[in-house]
Motif scaffolding. Structure first.
Motif, short mmCIF file in Angstrom:
data_model
loop_
_atom_site.label_atom_id
_atom_site.label_comp_id
_atom_site.label_asym_id
_atom_site.label_seq_id
_atom_site.Cartn_x
_atom_site.Cartn_y
_atom_site.Cartn_z
N SER A 12 -73.89 -41.95 -5.99
CA SER A 12 -73.22 -41.06 -5.04
C SER A 12 -72.26 -41.84 -4.15
CB SER A 12 -74.26 -40.32 -4.20
OG SER A 12 -75.11 -39.55 -5.02
N THR A 13 -72.69 -43.04 -3.71
CA THR A 13 -71.85 -43.87 -2.85
C THR A 13 -70.58 -44.29 -3.57
OG1 THR A 13 -73.82 -44.72 -1.72
CG2 THR A 13 -71.78 -45.98 -1.47
N ALA A 69 -68.29 -41.19 -4.18
CA ALA A 69 -67.63 -40.74 -2.96
C ALA A 69 -66.47 -41.66 -2.60
CB ALA A 69 -68.64 -40.69 -1.82
N GLU A 116 -63.56 -40.98 -5.12
CA GLU A 116 -62.86 -39.73 -4.86
C GLU A 116 -62.06 -39.80 -3.56
OE1 GLU A 116 -66.00 -36.91 -4.91
OE2 GLU A 116 -66.05 -36.74 -7.12
N LYS A 117 -62.57 -40.56 -2.60
CA LYS A 117 -61.85 -40.72 -1.34
C LYS A 117 -60.51 -41.42 -1.57
CE LYS A 117 -62.40 -42.59 3.35
NZ LYS A 117 -63.29 -43.32 4.28
#
Length: 292
Positions: A4-5, A8, A11-12
């Protein structure tokens, strides 16, 4: 969760999985599995740690923390030992990062010892059968001197009758052989290996050591262990040439085998695999084999 990290952060930055694959040389299927936490579909813990470290470094994240978090996810918080940066430690303190790999190598060695023992027993059995039931080599020596004497006499007679013919034949055979012999020697002295080097490649080394050199054309996660000590673990950068040596053995693991040109004991042998392929090879003093 580690996946998840990483997702994220990716995608950022507006990056796709394909973008990460192109920049890190990690397969898109592996990146997707890491982000989903699907570790069962990945090749192994030692590889996954290398992928996570490479991925995190590219995104500018703390790779050590993410690798530790991965270990805790996989083994639990109590079982996961703290991981220190490999590049800042001496070779004798790097066994934590390659423990799984060492365990597999030791298992392989045990299997090889069993095979050697079985082979020795079979050879001893065959030898005993030949010893007790084979033909006595001393049974037929009596007629050999007479046959030898007759052959010498025939040879002397032939040389006396046809000296010119013998000399002509000798000259005819010896003169045209010289250019062909030279060409054959040149071909052997200048090998030009290409493609993927197959396990079993033999390259003797007169110095009695193991010499391995690799030139990388793209990023590649690499683990190198010589005589039980980890010499290198990390991402090799493009246009870099790295050299390693060992007394008896050098084991190499490549996460992107198609981007590394390998030289073994001073002789170029080509690549160990294709782009994106994970390959494990063991180099001894005169031979390269596959680690199973």
């Amino acid at each position: 969760m580690v996946g998840s990290t990483l997702r994220a952060a990716r995608e950022k930055r507006g990056l796709t999985v394909k973008d990460i694959e192109n920049e890190t040389s990690i397969r898109a299927t592996y990146i997707d599995a890491i982000e989903k936490g699907d570790y069962d579909s990945l090749p192994g813990e030692v590889y996954v740690k290398g992928f996570i470290r490479n991925y995190a470094d590219f995104l500018g994240l703390n790779a050590d923390n993410l690798v530790q978090e991965f270990r805790e996810e996989l083994h639990g918080i109590e079982a996961a030992a703290p991981v220190r940066e490999v590049k800042n430690e001496q070779p004798h303190s790097m066994f934590d990062t390659g423990s799984d790999f060492k365990e597999r190598v030791e298992k392989s060695h045990r299997g090889q010892n069993i095979l050697i023992t079985v082979a020795v027993i079979i050879l001893a059995f065959v030898g005993s059968i030949y010893y007790f039931f084979g033909e006595d080599p001393a049974a037929k020596p009596t007629q050999k001197p007479a046959a030898t004497q007759q052959a010498k006499q025939d040879k002397k007679t032939t040389q006396t009758q046809k000296p010119a013919s013998s000399n002509t034949q000798t000259n005819t055979q010896s003169n045209p052989a010289q250019p062909n012999g030279v060409k054959a020697d040149n071909k052997q002295a200048n090998p030009a290996p290409s493609g993927v080097a197959a396990p079993g490649t033999t390259v003797p080394n007169a110095n009695g050591t193991v010499q391995v050199s690799m030139r990388f054309t793209d990023r590649c996660w690499t683990l190198v262990e010589a005589d039980g000590k980890v010499l290198f673990e990390g991402t090799a950068e493009p246009n870099k040439t790295l050299n390693w040596s060992g007394k008896d053995k050098v084991n190499v693991t490549l996460g992107n085998a198609g981007v590394a040109e390998v030289t073994f004991n001073g002789r170029p042998i080509g690549k160990l695999g294709n782009v994106g392929e994970v390959v494990e090879r063991s180099f001894t003093k005169d031979k390269m084999t596959e680690i199973k």
